[in-house]
Design a protein around this motif. Structure first.
Motif, PDB file in Angstrom:
ATOM      1  N   VAL A 198       0.834  -1.206   0.000  1.00 26.30           N
ATOM      2  CA  VAL A 198       0.000   0.000   0.000  1.00 26.30           C
ATOM      3  C   VAL A 198       0.868   1.255   0.000  1.00 26.30           C
ATOM      4  N   THR A 212      -3.909  -0.270  -4.216  1.00 29.49           N
ATOM      5  CA  THR A 212      -4.580   0.790  -3.451  1.00 29.49           C
ATOM      6  C   THR A 212      -5.326   0.173  -2.275  1.00 29.49           C
ATOM      7  N   SER A 213      -5.598   1.003  -1.302  1.00 31.02           N
ATOM      8  CA  SER A 213      -6.396   0.540  -0.173  1.00 31.02           C
ATOM      9  C   SER A 213      -7.776   0.106  -0.643  1.00 31.02           C
ATOM     10  N   ALA A 273     -11.322   3.608   2.751  1.00 31.48           N
ATOM     11  CA  ALA A 273     -10.234   3.187   1.859  1.00 31.48           C
ATOM     12  C   ALA A 273      -9.894   4.281   0.849  1.00 31.48           C
ATOM     13  N   ALA A 287      -7.984   6.925   2.587  1.00 35.11           N
ATOM     14  CA  ALA A 287      -6.601   6.492   2.813  1.00 35.11           C
ATOM     15  C   ALA A 287      -5.768   6.642   1.544  1.00 35.11           C
ATOM     16  N   ASP A 288      -6.336   6.277   0.417  1.00 39.42           N
ATOM     17  CA  ASP A 288      -5.608   6.401  -0.855  1.00 39.42           C
ATOM     18  C   ASP A 288      -5.259   7.850  -1.161  1.00 39.42           C
ATOM     19  N   GLY A 321      -4.636   2.280   5.543  1.00 38.37           N
ATOM     20  CA  GLY A 321      -5.230   1.638   4.380  1.00 38.37           C
ATOM     21  C   GLY A 321      -5.440   0.145   4.512  1.00 38.37           C
TER      22      GLY A 321
END
Length: 557
Positions: A126, A132-133, A166, A169-170, A184
Motif C-alpha cells: 500500500v 490501493t487501499s 479506503a 486512505a488512498d 489503508g
C-alpha cells in the motif's frame, strides 16, 4: 408448600444481596431466614436472625429503589480492579516503537495469495502504491462474502464505510501523508465493540438489532491510524462460546468443528484470510481458546492496558481487549495503535510500550511450568518440540510453579459481575431469548450469581489480592514464561491477576486441527513478551501455515 418455597427463594436471594423477582407482601420471618442461611453456609441463632429482620426489610425496599435507576451496560462500578502488586513499579520512559519493515515485497501474480500476507507485507504494498487501499478492501470484502456464510463468522459487513475509508486512505497516501503500517489496511472487530451507524449485537438475540451510535475507543484509534473497518465479527452470545443468534462459528481448518469462543469470528476470519487482523476480547480464555482452534496468533494484554470504552461489559475487573493476527509482530503493530488511556475507562494505566530492536530475546530470563509440561496430553510432542527449539536456539528455560491458592474458586467474580451487567436481562425474563439455555449457559449463571453474598464476593477479591502478590514474587526473576495452552490453571490465574499472554501456533493434532503454545509476560511487559514470541516464530514455520479453504460439506450441529 408452594408458598413456603417462594418465601425461601425470596429470602435466600435477599440475604445474598438481591432477589430474582419481588415476592409481593411477603414478610420475613426467622423460619425463612433459617432456611436461607443454609444456602450460604451460615449458622446464626434464632435470636440473631430475628434481630436482622427490620434492617433486611429496609434493605429490600432499598433494592427496589435502586432498580429503578437506569443502569445501561456501559456504566461501570465505582470500584476498579488494581492489578499492580505492592512495591511494583512499571517503566515510565517511552521509546520509539519500531517494527520490522518488509523488504522487496511485490504484488503476487495470484491475487489470492494476498489473503495470508502479514501486516508489514500488505503495508509495503500500500505504501509503495502497488495496490490501493480500495483494491485491497474490495479483495477482503469479496472473501468475506464468499467464505463468511460458511464459517458463520460475520454479523455485519460495513462495506459502505469501508470503501469510504479506503478511498480517503488512498488520497492521503498519494498526497504523502502516510500514517504508518495500518494506513489503508482492512480490519474487523468482535461485535461487542460499538460502531457508529452499524448494529452492535453482542452475538445475542435480545440485542441483535441494537445500535450504539458511537465508535468504541479501540475502533476509533484504529481508524485514526488509517485502518479500514470492513466487518463486525461474531462472538458466542454475550461473550461465551461460538454459538450466536445466527448459528455456530466454524474453524476453517475443519468446518465441522467450532472455532471456540468467544472471539470466534475474529479468529476464524483471520485464520481463513478474510482479514489481516481483527480485534478480540478475553475475560477467561476468549482470545486464547479461539486462537488455538484456528491456528492464529493472539495477544491478551495486561489488564488496564487498552480502553474498554464502547465494549460490552461482562466482568469489569477481568475484561481485556487485544488483537488476533498472523504473527506476534502483527499483534505488536496493532497493539501499538490501541493501548493507553483515553480519559473514559478509568482502569487504564499510562505505561509505555517500548517494542523495538533493542530487545534481545535471547537475553530474556525465561521460565516454564515444568509440572504442566510433564503431564500426558494429546499434543504433548508439539509442546516438547517448542521447548526443544528454544533450547537449541540458546534459550535457557528455568522451571517455575504458580501460586498454591484457590484460583478456580475466584471465578465466581464473573458470575457476580456478569449478573450485575445483565441484571435487567435476567429480571425482565428476556434471558429466555438466548439460544443456549442449558445448565452452564448464561441465563443460569446470571441467576446463580444473584445468590452470591456481597461479603463472599469481596472475600474472594481479597484472596485475589494475595494471588496478585504471590505472582509478583514468582515472576521477579523471569521476564517471560511458557505454559501449555491447555493448562486451565494458568489461564484462570493469569486472567485473575491481569498478566499478558501471547498464544502462537506450534503444530497440529492428529485430526488436523492446530495446536498452540502460550507465552506469558510480566505486567505491562508486552514489549518483551511479543519480542520473544516473534523470535520463536522466526525459528519455526508454524505461523506461516494456513487452511486450504477447500471446504467440504458442513454437518448439522
Amino acid at each position: 408448600m408452594k408458598s413456603r418455597t417462594i418465601a425461601l427463594l425470596g429470602a435466600a436471594c435477599f440475604v445474598s444481596g438481591a432477589f430474582v423477582a419481588k415476592v409481593a407482601d411477603d414478610k420475613l420471618s426467622v423460619g425463612v431466614l433459617q432456611d436461607a442461611q443454609k444456602l450460604i453456609g451460615l449458622n446464626f441463632t434464632d435470636a440473631q436472625l430475628d434481630s436482622t429482620i427490620t434492617e433486611l426489610e429496609e434493605l429490600r425496599e432499598n433494592y427496589e429503589v435502586l432498580r429503578k435507576q437506569n443502569l445501561p451496560n456501559s456504566v461501570a462500578p465505582a470500584l476498579v480492579f488494581n492489578p499492580i502488586p505492592v512495591g511494583y513499579t512499571f517503566e515510565t520512559q517511552k521509546s520509539a516503537f519500531e517494527a520490522e519493515r518488509a523488504q522487496n515485497v511485490k504484488l503476487p501474480r495470484k491475487r489470492e495469495e494476498l489473503a495470508f500476507y502479514t501486516i508489514p507485507q500488505l503495508a509495503e504494498l500500500v505504501r509503495t502504491q502497488q495496490i490501493t487501499s480500495e483494491e485491497l478492501t474490495k479483495f477482503y470484502l469479496d472473501r468475506l462474502k464468499k467464505y463468511g456464510p460458511t464459517l458463520e463468522c460475520v454479523t455485519s459487513l460495513t462495506e459502505e464505510l469501508a470503501l469510504q475509508q479506503a478511498r480517503q486512505a488512498d488520497k492521503e497516501i498519494k498526497a504523502g501523508k502516510y500514517k504508518g503500517m495500518l494506513h489503508g489496511i482492512p480490519f474487523g472487530v468482535k461485535d461487542l465493540l460499538s460502531t457508529r451507524k452499524y448494529k452492535t449485537t453482542w452475538g445475542a438475540t435480545p440485542y441483535k438489532d441494537q445500535v450504539i451510535d458511537e465508535d468504541a475507543t479501540v475502533v476509533q484509534r484504529l481508524q485514526d491510524a488509517g485502518g479500514v473497518l470492513v466487518a463486525k465479527l461474531t462472538l458466542g452470545a454475550l461473550a461465551m462460546g461460538d454459538v450466536w443468534y445466527g448459528g455456530k462459528t466454524r474453524s476453517p481448518w475443519d468446518i465441522n468443528k467450532g472455532s471456540s469462543g468467544s472471539s470466534a469470528g475474529s479468529a476464524a476470519a483471520v485464520s481463513a484470510g478474510l482479514l489481516p487482523y481483527a480485534i478480540g476480547t478475553e475475560t477467561l480464555g476468549s482470545i486464547v481458546s479461539p486462537s488455538t482452534a484456528t491456528g492464529t496468533t493472539g495477544l491478551r494484554p495486561t489488564f488496564g492496558r487498552v480502553s474498554r470504552h464502547g465494549a460490552m461489559a461482562l466482568s469489569w475487573s477481568m475484561d481485556k481487549i487485544g488483537p488476533i493476527a498472523r504473527s506476534a509482530e502483527d499483534c505488536a503493530i496493532v497493539f501499538n495503535a490501541i493501548y493507553g488511556p483515553d480519559g473514559k475507562d478509568q482502569s487504564v494505566y499510562d505505561a509505555p510500550f517500548n517494542y523495538n530492536q533493542s530487545i534481545n530475546p535471547k537475553k530474556l530470563r525465561v521460565g516454564y511450568l515444568k509440572d504442566d509440561f510433564a503431564k500426558e496430553y494429546g499434543f504433548k510432542e508439539n509442546d516438547q518440540a517448542t521447548l526443544e527449539a528454544l533450547r537449541k536456539a540458546g534459550v535457557e528455560l528455568v522451571p517455575i510453579s504458580l501460586p498454591d491458592l484457590p484460583a478456580r474458586e475466584l471465578t465466581l467474580t464473573i458470575s457476580v459481575e456478569g449478573a450485575a451487567a445483565f441484571d435487567e436481562l435476567t429480571r425482565s425474563g428476556r434471558d429466555s431469548m438466548l439460544v443456549a439455555q442449558h445448565k452452564n449457559a448464561w441465563p443460569n449463571i446470571f441467576r446463580t450469581g444473584r445468590f452470591v453474598p456481597a461479603v463472599e464476593y469481596l472475600q474472594a477479591q481479597r484472596v485475589r489480592t494475595l494471588l496478585v502478590q504471590q505472582m509478583q514474587e514468582i515472576l521477579k526473576d523471569v521476564d517471560v514464561y511458557i505454559s501449555p495452552s491447555f493448562a486451565s490453571n494458568n489461564l484462570v490465574v493469569t486472567n485473575l491477576t491481569g498478566h499478558p499472554c501471547v498464544v502462537v501456533p506450534n503444530g497440529f493434532q492428529k485430526n488436523g486441527m492446530p495446536t498452540t503454545i502460550t507465552f506469558m509476560g510480566k505486567l505491562f511487559g508486552e514489549a518483551e513478551l511479543l519480542s520473544f514470541a516473534k523470535f520463536y516464530q522466526s525459528i519455526t514455520p508454524h505461523d506461516e501455515q494456513h487452511p486450504s479453504m477447500n471446504f467440504g460439506k458442513k454437518k448439522k450441529s
